[in-house]
Motif scaffolding. Sequence first.
Motif, short mmCIF file in Angstrom:
data_model
loop_
_atom_site.label_atom_id
_atom_site.label_comp_id
_atom_site.label_asym_id
_atom_site.label_seq_id
_atom_site.Cartn_x
_atom_site.Cartn_y
_atom_site.Cartn_z
N MET A 45 0.83 -1.20 0.00
CA MET A 45 0.00 0.00 0.00
C MET A 45 0.87 1.25 0.00
O MET A 45 1.89 1.32 0.70
CB MET A 45 -0.89 0.01 1.24
CG MET A 45 -1.72 1.27 1.44
SD MET A 45 -3.03 1.46 0.22
CE MET A 45 -4.05 0.05 0.65
N LYS A 46 0.46 2.23 -0.79
CA LYS A 46 1.12 3.53 -0.76
C LYS A 46 0.05 4.60 -0.94
O LYS A 46 -0.77 4.52 -1.85
CB LYS A 46 2.17 3.65 -1.86
CG LYS A 46 2.93 4.98 -1.85
CD LYS A 46 4.01 5.00 -2.94
CE LYS A 46 4.77 6.32 -2.96
NZ LYS A 46 5.79 6.35 -4.02
N MET A 47 0.06 5.59 -0.04
CA MET A 47 -0.87 6.72 -0.12
C MET A 47 -0.07 8.01 -0.13
O MET A 47 0.82 8.21 0.69
CB MET A 47 -1.84 6.73 1.07
CG MET A 47 -2.84 5.59 1.08
SD MET A 47 -3.94 5.72 2.51
CE MET A 47 -5.16 4.46 2.12
N GLU A 48 -0.44 8.88 -1.05
CA GLU A 48 0.26 10.16 -1.25
C GLU A 48 -0.80 11.24 -1.44
O GLU A 48 -1.81 11.01 -2.11
CB GLU A 48 1.14 10.04 -2.49
CG GLU A 48 1.91 11.27 -2.87
CD GLU A 48 2.76 11.04 -4.11
OE1 GLU A 48 3.39 12.00 -4.58
OE2 GLU A 48 2.79 9.90 -4.63
N ALA A 49 -0.61 12.41 -0.85
CA ALA A 49 -1.65 13.44 -0.97
C ALA A 49 -1.08 14.83 -0.76
O ALA A 49 -0.07 15.02 -0.06
CB ALA A 49 -2.78 13.17 0.02
N TYR A 50 -1.79 15.80 -1.35
CA TYR A 50 -1.38 17.20 -1.31
C TYR A 50 -2.60 18.08 -1.02
O TYR A 50 -3.59 18.03 -1.76
CB TYR A 50 -0.72 17.61 -2.63
CG TYR A 50 0.47 16.77 -2.98
CD1 TYR A 50 1.74 17.12 -2.55
CD2 TYR A 50 0.31 15.57 -3.69
CE1 TYR A 50 2.84 16.32 -2.83
CE2 TYR A 50 1.40 14.77 -3.98
CZ TYR A 50 2.67 15.15 -3.54
OH TYR A 50 3.75 14.36 -3.82
N ALA A 51 -2.52 18.86 0.03
CA ALA A 51 -3.56 19.83 0.35
C ALA A 51 -3.16 21.17 -0.23
O ALA A 51 -2.02 21.62 -0.06
CB ALA A 51 -3.74 19.93 1.86
N VAL A 52 -4.10 21.81 -0.93
CA VAL A 52 -3.77 23.00 -1.73
C VAL A 52 -4.73 24.14 -1.41
O VAL A 52 -5.96 23.95 -1.36
CB VAL A 52 -3.86 22.67 -3.23
CG1 VAL A 52 -3.40 23.86 -4.06
CG2 VAL A 52 -3.03 21.43 -3.57
N TYR A 53 -4.18 25.32 -1.19
CA TYR A 53 -5.00 26.52 -1.03
C TYR A 53 -5.50 27.01 -2.38
O TYR A 53 -4.77 27.01 -3.38
CB TYR A 53 -4.19 27.66 -0.40
CG TYR A 53 -3.88 27.51 1.07
CD1 TYR A 53 -4.90 27.51 2.01
CD2 TYR A 53 -2.56 27.41 1.51
CE1 TYR A 53 -4.61 27.42 3.38
CE2 TYR A 53 -2.26 27.30 2.87
CZ TYR A 53 -3.30 27.31 3.79
OH TYR A 53 -3.01 27.20 5.12
N THR A 54 -6.77 27.45 -2.44
CA THR A 54 -7.32 28.17 -3.59
C THR A 54 -8.14 29.33 -3.07
O THR A 54 -8.41 29.43 -1.86
CB THR A 54 -8.23 27.26 -4.45
OG1 THR A 54 -9.35 26.82 -3.66
CG2 THR A 54 -7.47 26.05 -4.98
N ASN A 55 -8.57 30.21 -3.95
CA ASN A 55 -9.37 31.38 -3.55
C ASN A 55 -10.85 31.07 -3.63
O ASN A 55 -11.63 31.77 -4.29
CB ASN A 55 -9.01 32.59 -4.41
CG ASN A 55 -7.60 33.07 -4.20
OD1 ASN A 55 -6.76 32.98 -5.09
ND2 ASN A 55 -7.32 33.57 -3.01
N LYS A 56 -11.24 30.00 -2.94
CA LYS A 56 -12.64 29.59 -2.88
C LYS A 56 -13.08 29.47 -1.43
O LYS A 56 -12.28 29.59 -0.51
CB LYS A 56 -12.83 28.25 -3.61
CG LYS A 56 -12.64 28.33 -5.12
CD LYS A 56 -13.17 27.10 -5.85
CE LYS A 56 -12.42 25.87 -5.55
NZ LYS A 56 -12.67 24.77 -6.51
#
Length: 799
Positions: free
Chosen positions: A374-385
Amino acid sequence: MKQGYQQRTARKHVGTYKPKIDGRVKANGKAEFLDDLTLGIQYPGLLYSRVLRSPLPHARIRSMNTKKAEESPGVHLVLRYDDPEMLALKPTTNAWTSYNTVSYEKMYWPSYRDRKVLDDMARWVGDEVGAFVVAESEEIAELALSLIEIDWEELDFVLDPKEAMKKEAPVIHPEINPEGNIMLPEDVCGGDVYRERGDIEKGFHEADEIVEVCSDYHFADHGCLDTRGCLMEWKDDELTCLTNLYQADQTRMFISQMLEIPLNKVRVICPYVGGSFGRGNTGDQCYYIYTAIAARRTGRPIKMKYTRYEDFHDTRNGIEWYGKVGAKKDGTITACYFKGIGDSGAYCEHTIAALKFMTGFEIDECMLAHIPNMKMEAYAVYTNKIPSSCKRGIGNNQFNMTLFLAVDLLAEKLSIDPLEMTMKNFGHEWEKLPNESVCGVLREGAKRIGWENRLATNEGPLIDGCRKKGLGFSLHNGWHTAWQEKPRGMVQLGLKLNPDLSVILEATMAETGCGSNSCAVWSCAEHLDFLGIAPDQIKWIEKADTDTGHKDMVQTDSAVSFLHAELMPDMAEKLKKKILAMASTEMEKPVDQLAIKGGMVCSTVDPQIKKSIRDILWNDTLVPIHLVVEKMPPLEITGVPFEATFAEVEVDVETGWVEVTKLVQLSDCGTVMYASGAEAQTIGGQAMGLGEALTEEIVYDPATGIPLNFNWIDYWIPTMLDMPEIEGVPMEVWKGAGEYGACGIGESVTTCTCRAITSAIYNATGALVNSTPFKPEKVLAALDKINSVNDEGEKETEK
């Protein structure tokens, strides 16, 4: 219900079908909500307020002239962003915690303190910035806001998370990440690759079939009936806050630490709450702070209440998941790789929880643990919403869309029933496969939906020349069992037995509509049956009050339905000992020769010697018995139960319109605490899931960044007329630790609906629609894609 739920263990009150204890007062309008308690007649001199909201998606206030607003008749105060008291406030977040009480230093996501109270920087259209106006009425405050003259420095904005990840994108929070909009790794969930075991390359090499899938789950609003707000009133140096966000103790902690005043100088009262669905988990709202400061300045009570438009706030996280899953010919999954991109909107809130914590610590441990690689990868990203945060089923709903798309396609490639493949692979880390709860909900659901009649993909006949029928399903683990509630700390319960045998029950919570208060009363009646009393003789204290009540149990996933109940056996034993001690004196018999049954204290030596408990308590002093029990929830690790949703749909292949004709929601509760409420939870969860699947979507103007449908006309929540036949099926297969061994189901009942519906669409037509909502234009585009592939195939055949 076509077939009523049957108790595993027969009980007199718990787990039965009954009306809610507060059903009558809610139906006749006597239940008190925030607006009922904050009328001008109750608070002489009450002032009202409005906060300035940004009209731009990304901008800084260069300068602001508030003179006209301050001089406007009826205006008492304009609190500005550059006020020294505002500038001195610590940076914060709206999400210090979810269901436990934490201090500033212990907040969940200290790396992302990305909010300032009344900031000069706006990061989405609707951001609370610049000024807070207090006036004699809301209308006067609104007018005063319009008189404020602002020189805005307009900045570039970005709405798409993938665009926001690019180096050239405008940086939204340079204080968090000066190099870009991706949130830097933090200590709780770890780095970008946050879950890894085995060797996924080896696992994929061993697989006979591999699928690669993607799904995109969009932002969705909570749709609560009551809009958020508070009333702040100072008396000398003590502050009272009435609020309809359901964390009384945490709200007190937040206000105390932000304003740097002792806890005993802050009193928070939470009355009935008109729905929550997770929005209260972002309870550390900045409006508490600026309203409290304004109330101290004016010396008057101030009410702050969001409008319906403003209450579109802290939505479900938009997350796009990519998945690669491999399996052997017998259906055994050998390897999984998942990569997620989470659209946080303008502020972090609980994005990391949705993206990483729920998938890595909850789903992987509780459902995927038997998959070796198993491999999990993730990115939390700011937007103007609009900020995305916590909504019912946080993180789980989004991930389920991708996971069971992969299961569907793999099972089809391997010519295996997807139900059998699911039972073969999924279960809790400490439980053997096949998991009893998984098998229980899937087999019962298959029976109720008619799974044996399911045809192969796109093989069904046309109905009336244009519609095709399909069946689909999805499965997910439950969460919020007793052992998972450890972060709450001690659960507190108070009980007062009056001399006439009436009972006052202090099971502190803000009741949001899910019926946990009813569960507390019925478990109390169950364990105090020796008194010979009925539930209607038990009064539940309905307001959470930090001055007079015990620690509040925050309503998360309906877990409060069993948390107080688990303390009732201890409370009953404590009460018995107290009554027997009193009876021993009254009857002149040793305690070890007395027993209690049916409201009587009897001699075990001579059954003719007995006395009613009422007569024993109705003595010269008439002092009630007041007891408190405090203990941790049962912490023995017992795995988790599972839930599943089955869907039947009809798809119009000419228009793309999807009609859901039947939903079956099966929830293994461990122990059903309240049968009527459990069925209502399953049905209500389908209403929310159906909306997110087919109609609910927040729409932005890409040119201006302005949200276009913050209302209940253009944001289409399903009504009664839109609902299909729904079977809510509470079950008792798994059992956890403690007296009841229950698990909350309030969140998980929404988790599988979207995936089950799109699975049924695929079964009916072969169209893969994996971006919510599944609107007709998306269905038609997917059908066109199939037709194009078929046309190309025919041309190749002709050649």
